[in-house]
Motif scaffolding. Structure first.
Motif, PDB file in Angstrom:
ATOM      1  N   GLY A 104       1.904   0.054  -1.787  1.00  0.00           N
ATOM      2  CA  GLY A 104       0.927  -0.575  -2.682  1.00  0.00           C
ATOM      3  C   GLY A 104       0.766  -2.041  -2.313  1.00  0.00           C
ATOM      4  N   ASP A 105       0.900  -2.927  -3.303  1.00  0.00           N
ATOM      5  CA  ASP A 105       0.796  -4.365  -3.053  1.00  0.00           C
ATOM      6  C   ASP A 105       2.115  -4.960  -2.571  1.00  0.00           C
ATOM      7  N   PHE A 106       3.115  -4.120  -2.371  1.00  0.00           N
ATOM      8  CA  PHE A 106       4.424  -4.565  -1.920  1.00  0.00           C
ATOM      9  C   PHE A 106       4.643  -4.128  -0.477  1.00  0.00           C
ATOM     10  N   THR A 107       5.599  -4.789   0.171  1.00  0.00           N
ATOM     11  CA  THR A 107       5.993  -4.400   1.521  1.00  0.00           C
ATOM     12  C   THR A 107       7.507  -4.349   1.591  1.00  0.00           C
ATOM     13  N   ILE A 119       9.070  -7.096  -0.857  1.00  0.00           N
ATOM     14  CA  ILE A 119       8.357  -8.355  -1.054  1.00  0.00           C
ATOM     15  C   ILE A 119       6.998  -8.064  -1.673  1.00  0.00           C
ATOM     16  N   TRP A 120       6.596  -8.926  -2.599  1.00  0.00           N
ATOM     17  CA  TRP A 120       5.288  -8.769  -3.240  1.00  0.00           C
ATOM     18  C   TRP A 120       4.216  -9.412  -2.379  1.00  0.00           C
ATOM     19  N   ARG A 121       3.954  -8.817  -1.254  1.00  0.00           N
ATOM     20  CA  ARG A 121       2.909  -9.217  -0.311  1.00  0.00           C
ATOM     21  C   ARG A 121       2.387  -7.946   0.350  1.00  0.00           C
ATOM     22  N   THR A 122       1.134  -7.975   0.740  1.00  0.00           N
ATOM     23  CA  THR A 122       0.567  -6.805   1.407  1.00  0.00           C
ATOM     24  C   THR A 122       0.997  -6.767   2.867  1.00  0.00           C
ATOM     25  N   LEU A 123       0.881  -5.607   3.466  1.00  0.00           N
ATOM     26  CA  LEU A 123       1.199  -5.459   4.878  1.00  0.00           C
ATOM     27  C   LEU A 123       0.264  -6.321   5.725  1.00  0.00           C
ATOM     28  N   SER A 124      -0.987  -6.470   5.304  1.00  0.00           N
ATOM     29  CA  SER A 124      -1.938  -7.315   6.036  1.00  0.00           C
ATOM     30  C   SER A 124      -1.469  -8.763   6.104  1.00  0.00           C
ATOM     31  N   SER A 141       0.104   1.768   6.855  1.00  0.00           N
ATOM     32  CA  SER A 141       1.304   1.491   6.080  1.00  0.00           C
ATOM     33  C   SER A 141       2.524   1.101   6.908  1.00  0.00           C
ATOM     34  N   LEU A 142       2.400   0.933   8.226  1.00  0.00           N
ATOM     35  CA  LEU A 142       3.587   0.669   9.027  1.00  0.00           C
ATOM     36  C   LEU A 142       3.326  -0.291  10.184  1.00  0.00           C
ATOM     37  N   ILE A 143       4.215  -1.276  10.303  1.00  0.00           N
ATOM     38  CA  ILE A 143       4.274  -2.176  11.460  1.00  0.00           C
ATOM     39  C   ILE A 143       5.699  -2.087  11.994  1.00  0.00           C
ATOM     40  N   ILE A 144       5.840  -1.974  13.317  1.00  0.00           N
ATOM     41  CA  ILE A 144       7.181  -1.987  13.902  1.00  0.00           C
ATOM     42  C   ILE A 144       7.306  -3.138  14.889  1.00  0.00           C
ATOM     43  N   ASN A 145       8.550  -3.530  15.135  1.00  0.00           N
ATOM     44  CA  ASN A 145       8.875  -4.522  16.146  1.00  0.00           C
ATOM     45  C   ASN A 145       9.232  -3.739  17.414  1.00  0.00           C
ATOM     46  N   ARG A 146       8.344  -3.760  18.408  1.00  0.00           N
ATOM     47  CA  ARG A 146       8.580  -2.988  19.635  1.00  0.00           C
ATOM     48  C   ARG A 146       9.859  -3.393  20.340  1.00  0.00           C
ATOM     49  N   ASP A 147      10.277  -4.641  20.188  1.00  0.00           N
ATOM     50  CA  ASP A 147      11.511  -5.083  20.830  1.00  0.00           C
ATOM     51  C   ASP A 147      12.739  -4.382  20.253  1.00  0.00           C
TER      52      ASP A 147
END
Length: 190
Positions: A104-107, A119-124, A141-147
């Motif tokens: 939702g509005d959390f990440t 955290i109360w922040r959007t993924l964007s 809904s997902l971001i990854i760190n490739r490293d």
């Protein structure tokens, strides 16, 4: 910059044309009535807008697209970010962030060797804040760190699981996210 307008309502498509007319570097290349006609995220769409579209949100989206296309100068990214919760603020080196998942509005921010922080922040918000590479947005809904990527298991074309350094549980990816990850790894981009 080329833009395709997708909306099931003719009046909404006309309104978007009017809003885009204020941005001279935008070329409208067509319209479609449904997302199925376009499969937006399979053609590497940079962003999507929900109705009603505010001119400010449209401008923000166009800036993101220009940055993605290399038409705008890159924005300097921080090496340490502050993750604020109601009870504490955690200062985290960006390299320790393994993944981020929207709720939702959390990440949920998954940190290497530590519990996830909500955290109360959007993924964007985080997508704009974190450097790319190594951070890769795989889905809405997902971001990854490739490293921090250690292993990919793909039992079928419809799903995959990724193991990230410092995160105990593997993350499940849907078909589109798995495809994006495979494409990014094959081309060496984020």
């Amino acid at each position: 910059m080329r833009v395709l307008i997708v909306d099931d309502e003719h009046l909404a498509r006309q309104a978007m044309r009017r809003l885009l007319a204020d941005h001279p570097r935008v070329e409208i290349v067509g319209e479609a009535e449904t997302i199925e006609q376009v499969e937006a995220f399979e053609v590497n769409a940079v962003d999507y807008l929900l109705k009603p579209v505010a001119p400010e949100r449209l401008a923000e989206s166009l800036v993101r697209a220009e940055r993605e296309l290399g038409l705008a100068p890159p924005v300097a990214k921080p090496h340490i970010i502050a993750l604020r919760t109601p009870k504490q603020t955690v200062l985290v080196p960006v390299a320790e962030i393994a993944a981020l998942r929207a709720d939702g509005d959390f990440t949920h921010v998954f940190l290497a060797g530590r519990p996830a922080v909500m955290i109360w922040r959007t993924l964007s918000h985080f997508e704009d804040l974190l450097p790319s590479p190594p951070f890769l947005r795989l889905s809405r809904s997902l971001i990854i760190n490739r490293d921090r990527l250690r292993k990919i298991e793909a039992p079928s074309r419809d799903s995959a699981q990724v193991s990230l350094d410092g995160v105990a549980e593997p993350m499940v990816l849907g078909r589109t996210a798995a495809s994006r990850l495979r494409d990014a790894l094959a081309t060496g981009r984020s």
